[in-house]
Design a protein around this motif. Structure first.
Motif, short mmCIF file in Angstrom:
data_model
loop_
_atom_site.label_atom_id
_atom_site.label_comp_id
_atom_site.label_asym_id
_atom_site.label_seq_id
_atom_site.Cartn_x
_atom_site.Cartn_y
_atom_site.Cartn_z
N GLN A 211 0.83 -1.20 0.00
CA GLN A 211 0.00 0.00 0.00
C GLN A 211 0.87 1.26 0.00
N ASP A 214 1.92 1.87 -3.43
CA ASP A 214 0.82 2.46 -4.21
C ASP A 214 0.68 3.95 -3.93
N GLN A 218 1.00 7.13 -6.52
CA GLN A 218 0.03 8.21 -6.68
C GLN A 218 0.70 9.57 -6.45
N HIS A 326 -3.33 -6.94 -8.32
CA HIS A 326 -2.12 -6.16 -8.07
C HIS A 326 -0.92 -6.77 -8.81
N HIS A 345 -5.60 -2.38 -12.85
CA HIS A 345 -5.45 -1.26 -11.91
C HIS A 345 -6.81 -0.76 -11.43
N ASN A 349 -8.55 -1.03 -7.67
CA ASN A 349 -9.08 0.08 -6.88
C ASN A 349 -10.40 -0.31 -6.20
N ASP A 352 -9.61 -2.46 -3.32
CA ASP A 352 -9.03 -1.66 -2.24
C ASP A 352 -10.13 -1.02 -1.40
#
Length: 883
Positions: A211, A214, A218, A326, A345, A349, A352
């Motif tokens: 995470q 990730d 971003q 992932h 992807h 999301n 997630d």
């Protein structure tokens, strides 16, 4: 210990990750891209270890630039591979020497730096920044974020020193003058997650590290495109904290789910400026492994998604799906498959958000995830066989799917619960033929406050053990089944190698049989030789059993596909259907698995569409509104038996009979048993459906079912009770490669008849043979008349026994029919390796293959169903004499 208080390691110590690396580099294949990947991973690990150890920035940048040069070589931006490897080897050797404190080490570092710099300038028009002690200080915010992200990808979360060092780097990034506000927010979220690991509050540190990576991705995106909104899985709280929370956390504490919106960044995710083309630099071996592993991830994700619909709170299953998306996202990006990467992807999301507790993967969300699996599988399978430079086939609805995934709620997708109700114990008892639906529904009305199982046992409807087993199945369905406590290790072996091994073992069996049956060995006076031959035969037989087991795979994959099919068909037809599977671990030859897919797709489509009634119809008939479809498998008498059963309408005998007369399949007024009438549904093009839909009525495609199953040397039987349901029994051999057979002699010819087709053999009395007008020769066996056929007449063999009482009759069964086959003699039983007869003899009636016997001669393998058809005059006879 804080990073500022940590003592730096002396330069005289070479990190373990760097030791011997220069020598390894000097021995690599300079033309291999696998070598680039392997050495790149080693360099990255060495860089991380040196960074944690406090090595000065000049040395770190030396390894970092070595990595950049290798990356350019992998992307074909540098043509002279020999020069690149030479420069990288020189750089690593210089780093080793300098850290070891050897004389001249620093000079060698400077030379290596200049060499790498010249290579990089050839690859890119952007000049490299000067590599001095403060090089990392002069990096911009974007480069710094990317550096930390790359370190996080290889970091072991148990290394506190590494986490502390990266935390300090992130703190520095938040104070950089050129960093954007959006990037700072993401970096702060990453910092919070790292702090959780350091404080021991993360249940799964590895997931939290993912995470953090990730978040940094971003942040880099926000830094690269200032002012662009970057979707965050949870704006108010980092996912890492939610990941560490116990599953029992009250819903009220979870912040409301942020609804994704189609931002300019999201819009770019669903638009592709260039067509999909296979890159010229893709390594075929790496691509093949990527496809296989990604398809495995999708299968696991699909299975987990089906479990989530019955138990959406199962965090383990959510993690399985998340990790699948992932991993596919990461590897696809590395290989340049941008469409696969973007789909994975966006699907990731959604998962997630489920991990955060904002949504539950059921209803519309589950539909989207399963649809994503379908599209990913399609694109991955299309990669096979595509040559460099060729266009890739992309699903037509990909852009639409990406747009929906970017904002599911706006597209009308949510958590709408499935209309299916939990499966009752009574439903399971009916599905297993333990009792009838009528008795269960009657008990349901009269049981009062008692539980259904207890009432059924008291009234003698079922046995206590049957109720206990049904309750156990119900719990497994509710809990998603029990997980195995141990996982057996495995490796991947190419199917070509496996088939070659099995073929060679088959040849070994034949060779051993020829040795064992050689007259000189049989007549030898040496007990030692006989023992050795017997012992070798035992070992070879065990080796054959072992290699055949390598071909065996569980039916779980087929059952899983059928589970998905039932789910989709039920939703499409507006019906409520519970799908039960049993015996998923039953194994069968892997070469037969794919051939089973089409027959069972046809049968299940018909069971759901034409068999199971709508909820309203079921209520009107006193049934539970939720129908049941059972698919189970088990071993029986050397065969695999697969049963498909539904509790729907059942087959309408009168309608099938009248339709068959109307189509000219049978003559009007012909007397037929129920089984014979039901078997008419297997006639080509036969259907009793009142209206044609895209899944049509029972009978459509059933001729395909029968033909495909008989091609596998199996048979299918159907039984039905009007108003209560229909059952299909499919019987298949365990494998298509070997068979147990009886050796028959007819004249001087010998044939092999599979033992699964044989019921018994006997020598008839002359008085038991009779001729019936219109039916030919018959033999009386225990009060039953059986048709008798002479094998020597079917195959035109001249020197065979002519009188039945002088030979033997073998009762065989095929396609639900029985007959007595006349032969001269039974020579014994033998397990034989089945060989194809080739195209010239592939369609010989009554023959399914050949085998090499112990004396080296060829014996033809008889096909019971083909023999019956041949005897009844449906196919022309053939002269088949093998001396």
């Amino acid at each position: 210990m804080a990073a500022s208080q940590k003592p730096k390691k002396k330069r005289s110590k070479v990190p373990e990750e760097l030791q011997g690396l220069a020598k390894e580099i000097s021995e690599v294949d300079v033309s291999s891209k696998d070598s680039i990947v392997e050495i790149g991973v080693r360099l990255e690990k060495a860089w991380t270890a040196m960074r944690v150890a406090g090595v000065d920035n000049a040395m770190l940048n030396l390894l970092k630039d070595s990595l950049k040069v290798l990356q350019n070589l992998y992307q074909d931006k540098l043509r002279d591979a020999q020069a690149v490897w030479s420069a990288v080897q020189q750089s690593v050797q210089a780093a080793e020497d300098s850290l070891a404190g050897e004389t001249g080490g620093v000079d060698e570092v400077l030379k290596a730096v200049e060499k790498l710099k010249r290579l990089m300038e050839d690859a890119s028009p952007i000049p490299l920044p000067p590599l001095d002690e403060g090089a990392s200080e002069s990096l911009d915010a974007l480069s710094s974020i990317e550096n930390v992200a790359s370190q996080m990808m290889v970091l072991d979360p148990s290394e506190d020193d590494g986490l502390i060092s990266l935390r300090e780097e992130l703190i520095k990034i938040t104070g950089m003058p050129d960093v954007t506000a959006e990037a700072v927010e993401r970096v702060k979220e990453a910092l919070s997650s790292i702090e959780m690991i350091l404080q021991g509050r993360a249940d799964d540190p590895h997931l939290v590290v993912e995470q953090v990576t990730d978040y940094l991705g971003q942040a880099a995106q926000a830094q690269e495109s200032p002012g662009t909104a970057v979707a965050s899985p949870a704006a108010s709280k980092p996912p890492a904290e939610s990941a560490s929370k116990p599953q029992g956390t009250p819903k009220a504490k979870i912040p409301p789910a942020p609804v994704p919106s189609v931002t300019p960044e999201t819009q770019s995710m669903i638009e592709f400026p260039a067509p999909a083309v296979m890159g010229a630099d893709v390594d075929e071996e790496l691509l093949s492994e990527y496809i296989v592993e990604s398809l495995d991830h999708i299968s696991n994700a699909e299975s987990a998604l089906l479990e989530l619909e019955s138990n959406p709170e199962d965090r383990d299953q959510i993690d399985v799906v998340f990790r699948a998306y992932h991993t596919i996202k990461g590897t696809s990006g590395f290989l340049g498959f941008d469409r696969i990467q973007k789909l994975a992807h966006l699907a990731e999301n959604m998962l997630d958000r489920a991990r955060e507790g904002h949504i539950k993967i059921r209803g519309g969300y589950a539909d989207l995830c399963l649809r994503s699996c379908d599209s990913l599988r399609t694109m991955l399978q299309e990669l096979r066989g595509v040559k460099p430079g060729q266009n890739l086939k992309i699903p037509e609805d990909l852009v639409e799917l990406l747009a929906i995934l970017s904002d599911p709620e706006k597209a009308g997708y949510g958590e709408q619960a499935s209309a299916a109700e939990p499966l009752r114990v009574g439903d399971i008892l009916v599905a297993r033929d333990s009792t009838s639906r009528r008795k269960i529904e009657s008990l349901e009305k009269s049981k009062g406050e008692k539980k259904l199982g207890a009432a059924a046992v008291e009234q003698g409807v079922v046995k206590p053990t049957q109720v206990v087993d049904a309750i156990r199945t119900q719990k497994q369905l509710q809990q998603g089944g029990e997980q195995s406590a141990s996982i057996e290790g495995s490796i991947r072996v190419g199917t070509n190698r496996l088939d070659s091994l099995i073929n060679m073992v088959g040849e070994l069996v034949i060779a051993q049989s020829m040795v064992a049956q050689d007259p000189e060995v049989i007549q030898t006076a040496s007990p030692r030789l006989q023992r050795s031959v017997s012992h070798a035969g035992k070992i070879i037989r065990e080796l054959q059993d072992l290699t055949m087991s390598l071909r065996m795979v569980p039916l779980k994959g087929v059952f899983q596909k059928m589970n998905r099919l039932v789910r989709d068909l039920a939703r499409k037809s507006g019906k409520q259907v519970q799908f039960i599977t049993e015996g998923e671990e039953t194994e069968i030859d892997r070469n037969m698995v794919e051939s089973l897919n089409d027959p069972f797709v046809h049968m299940i489509r018909n069971s759901v569409d034409h068999g199971v009634e709508t909820p309203e119809q079921r209520r009107a008939r006193g049934k539970d509104p939720t129908g049941t479809v059972l698919l189970k498998a088990y071993h029986a008498a050397g065969n695999v038996v697969i049963v498909l059963q539904d509790d729907g309408n059942g087959l309408n005998r009168e309608r099938i009979y009248s339709k068959a007369v109307e189509k000219g399949v049978i003559e009007s007024g012909r007397e037929m048993s129920d089984a014979d009438v039901y078997n008419l549904i297997f006639a080509p093009g036969f259907s009793t459906a009142e209206k044609i839909t895209d899944v049509s009525g029972r009978g459509v495609g059933m001729d395909v079912v029968k033909r495909n199953i008989e091609r596998l040397r199996g048979r299918v039987e159907v039984s039905s009770v009007a108003g209560e349901g229909t059952t299909f029994h499919v019987r298949l051999p365990l494998t298509m490669a070997i068979t147990d057979a009886m050796i028959l002699r007819v004249g001087q010819s010998r044939y092999l008849l599979p033992t699964v087709s044989i019921e018994q053999s006997f020598q008839p009395e002359p008085s038991s043979i009779s001729t019936v007008t219109g039916r030919g020769e018959m033999v009386m066996l225990r009060g039953e008349l059986l048709p008798m056929f002479r094998l020597h007449e079917l195959f035109s063999i001249e020197d065979a026994v002519r009188e039945p009482h002088e030979g033997l009759l073998i009762v065989i069964e095929g396609d639900g029919r029985r007959c007595a086959l006349m032969v001269d003699e039974l020579l014994g039983q033998q397990q034989v390796v089945i060989k194809s007869l080739g195209r010239g003899m592939a369609s010989v009636p009554g023959i399914s293959g050949g085998a090499i016997l112990g004396d080296g001669r060829v014996g033809l393998i008889l096909d019971a169903i083909g023999l019956l058809q041949l005897a009844e005059g449906r196919v022309e006879s053939a002269d088949l004499v093998l001396a």
